[in-house]
Write a protein that holds these residues in place. Structure first.
Motif, mmCIF file in Angstrom:
data_model
loop_
_atom_site.group_PDB
_atom_site.id
_atom_site.type_symbol
_atom_site.label_atom_id
_atom_site.label_comp_id
_atom_site.label_asym_id
_atom_site.label_seq_id
_atom_site.Cartn_x
_atom_site.Cartn_y
_atom_site.Cartn_z
ATOM 1 N N GLY A 1 37.927 39.351 47.072
ATOM 2 C CA GLY A 1 36.701 39.774 47.386
ATOM 3 C C GLY A 1 36.115 40.245 46.171
ATOM 4 O O GLY A 1 36.446 40.345 45.162
ATOM 5 N N PRO A 2 34.916 40.749 46.576
ATOM 6 C CA PRO A 2 33.821 41.287 45.400
ATOM 7 C C PRO A 2 34.314 42.467 44.616
ATOM 8 O O PRO A 2 34.921 43.471 45.323
ATOM 9 C CB PRO A 2 32.645 41.621 46.088
ATOM 10 C CG PRO A 2 32.764 41.026 47.271
ATOM 11 C CD PRO A 2 34.212 40.905 47.852
ATOM 12 N N VAL A 3 34.354 42.657 43.256
ATOM 13 C CA VAL A 3 34.629 43.656 42.386
ATOM 14 C C VAL A 3 33.844 43.963 41.471
ATOM 15 O O VAL A 3 33.138 42.781 40.766
ATOM 16 C CB VAL A 3 36.045 43.503 41.822
ATOM 17 C CG1 VAL A 3 37.232 43.176 42.793
ATOM 18 C CG2 VAL A 3 36.135 42.050 41.033
ATOM 19 N N SER A 4 33.564 45.024 40.931
ATOM 20 C CA SER A 4 32.425 45.519 39.989
ATOM 21 C C SER A 4 33.188 45.126 38.558
ATOM 22 O O SER A 4 34.587 45.305 38.371
ATOM 23 C CB SER A 4 32.501 46.944 40.071
ATOM 24 O OG SER A 4 31.758 47.456 39.065
ATOM 25 N N ILE B 1 26.706 45.414 38.476
ATOM 26 C CA ILE B 1 27.408 43.872 38.268
ATOM 27 C C ILE B 1 28.555 43.598 38.944
ATOM 28 O O ILE B 1 29.713 44.169 38.874
ATOM 29 C CB ILE B 1 27.854 43.540 36.894
ATOM 30 C CG1 ILE B 1 26.368 43.871 36.198
ATOM 31 C CG2 ILE B 1 28.038 42.171 36.508
ATOM 32 C CD1 ILE B 1 26.435 43.821 34.531
ATOM 33 N N VAL B 2 28.453 42.769 40.203
ATOM 34 C CA VAL B 2 29.840 42.451 40.961
ATOM 35 C C VAL B 2 30.227 41.184 41.180
ATOM 36 O O VAL B 2 29.211 40.151 41.230
ATOM 37 C CB VAL B 2 29.175 42.946 42.310
ATOM 38 C CG1 VAL B 2 30.428 42.840 43.532
ATOM 39 C CG2 VAL B 2 29.315 44.532 42.303
ATOM 40 N N ILE B 3 31.299 40.730 41.054
ATOM 41 C CA ILE B 3 31.528 39.189 41.282
ATOM 42 C C ILE B 3 32.564 39.091 42.275
ATOM 43 O O ILE B 3 33.651 39.937 42.540
ATOM 44 C CB ILE B 3 32.178 38.752 39.806
ATOM 45 C CG1 ILE B 3 32.082 37.132 39.714
ATOM 46 C CG2 ILE B 3 33.657 39.272 39.409
ATOM 47 C CD1 ILE B 3 32.397 36.626 38.360
ATOM 48 N N ASP B 4 32.556 38.014 42.986
ATOM 49 C CA ASP B 4 33.473 37.563 43.926
ATOM 50 C C ASP B 4 34.186 36.226 43.734
ATOM 51 O O ASP B 4 33.310 35.336 43.261
ATOM 52 C CB ASP B 4 33.021 37.554 45.194
ATOM 53 C CG ASP B 4 33.874 37.036 46.559
ATOM 54 O OD1 ASP B 4 34.947 37.215 46.152
ATOM 55 O OD2 ASP B 4 33.265 37.148 47.640
ATOM 56 N N GLU B 5 35.388 36.251 43.004
ATOM 57 C CA GLU B 5 35.759 35.071 42.680
ATOM 58 C C GLU B 5 36.255 34.266 43.763
ATOM 59 O O GLU B 5 37.026 34.675 44.627
ATOM 60 C CB GLU B 5 37.202 35.343 41.729
ATOM 61 C CG GLU B 5 36.639 35.831 40.480
ATOM 62 C CD GLU B 5 37.996 35.924 39.222
ATOM 63 O OE1 GLU B 5 38.192 34.771 38.932
ATOM 64 O OE2 GLU B 5 38.257 36.989 39.189
ATOM 65 N N LEU B 6 35.882 33.036 43.863
ATOM 66 C CA LEU B 6 36.139 31.967 44.762
ATOM 67 C C LEU B 6 37.575 31.214 44.692
ATOM 68 O O LEU B 6 37.720 30.772 43.548
ATOM 69 C CB LEU B 6 34.867 31.190 45.261
ATOM 70 C CG LEU B 6 33.559 31.787 45.380
ATOM 71 C CD1 LEU B 6 32.510 30.898 45.505
ATOM 72 C CD2 LEU B 6 33.565 32.828 46.662
ATOM 73 N N PRO B 7 38.085 30.860 45.842
ATOM 74 C CA PRO B 7 39.239 30.142 45.696
ATOM 75 C C PRO B 7 38.912 28.646 44.893
ATOM 76 O O PRO B 7 37.860 28.006 45.218
ATOM 77 C CB PRO B 7 39.898 29.768 47.077
ATOM 78 C CG PRO B 7 39.304 30.728 47.914
ATOM 79 C CD PRO B 7 37.697 31.256 47.444
#
Length: 211
Positions: free
Chosen positions: A21-24, A205-211
């Protein structure tokens, strides 16, 4: 007949756990996880990364980049671009790489950019590679959407060769890369463009790495 339900359950649970899920990726206090010219060009102010100066022209493009590479993700961040003279521009690099240190312009990056600046806001630009705007939104759309000299939000979503951009919740780009030789993984970078007395601010700045 052997049941595969337990195995399917384990696989499904593993997929959920793998997607964190989203992480800073910026703590607003340090440059941990990032690299660039933090001696002169980049500083931290009010919880934001700030590149450039309003007192002297930025001599050339500068990028603050993640140390980690990303492929498929949804990135959200807030940005503000202000300036008093010259070419006032910035942008968010993604799926990008730094050029070799022995290149003519060793400060540059190759890769996609969510552009910032008059005539460029909301555009997808190919920085130092094809050196052209790949998709540009209508000026009227940007005029209605953008808060000039104030905080705005970029949302950048990359899945395979599909790239989408939004500013303040309004979609500006829906692009599919047709050139299979173009890499689809790389660094995230924050740009202050050379040639202007300008500052580019970035925070949350937040990113959610997708499968």
């Amino acid at each position: 007949m052997k049941s595969f339900l337990p195995t399917l359950f384990v696989l499904a649970a593993s997929a959920v756990l793998a997607h964190a899920g989203p992480v800073s990726i910026a703590d607003g206090k340090t440059f941990d996880g990032w690299e660039g010219d933090t001696t002169k060009t980049w500083r931290i102010e009010d919880g934001a990364f700030v590149g450039g100066s309003l007192n002297e022209k930025v001599p050339h493009n500068e990028f603050l980049t993640t140390k980690k590479s990303y492929a498929n993700f949804e990135l959200r961040l807030k940005f503000k671009l202000i300036g008093t003279e010259g070419f006032i521009n910035g942008g968010v690099q993604f799926r990008s790489v730094r050029v070799p240190k022995d290149a003519p312009n060793p400060w540059e990056m190759f890769g996609y950019q969510a552009d910032e600046g008059d005539g460029y806001y909301g555009s997808l630009y190919d920085e130092s590679r094809r050196k052209k705007t790949l998709v540009a939104p209508d000026k009227e759309l940007i005029d209605k959407t953008l808060k000039r000299d104030d905080w705005n939000e970029y949302r950048i979503r990359c899945e395979g060769r599909h790239i989408q951009l939004w500013i303040n919740g309004v979609q500006t780009v829906d692009y599919t890369e047709e050139d299979e030789s173009i890499g689809q993984t790389g660094l995230i970078g924050l740009q202050i463009h050379g040639g202007g007395k300008a500052e580019a601010w970035y925070k949350d700045i937040v990113i959610d790495e997708l499968p």
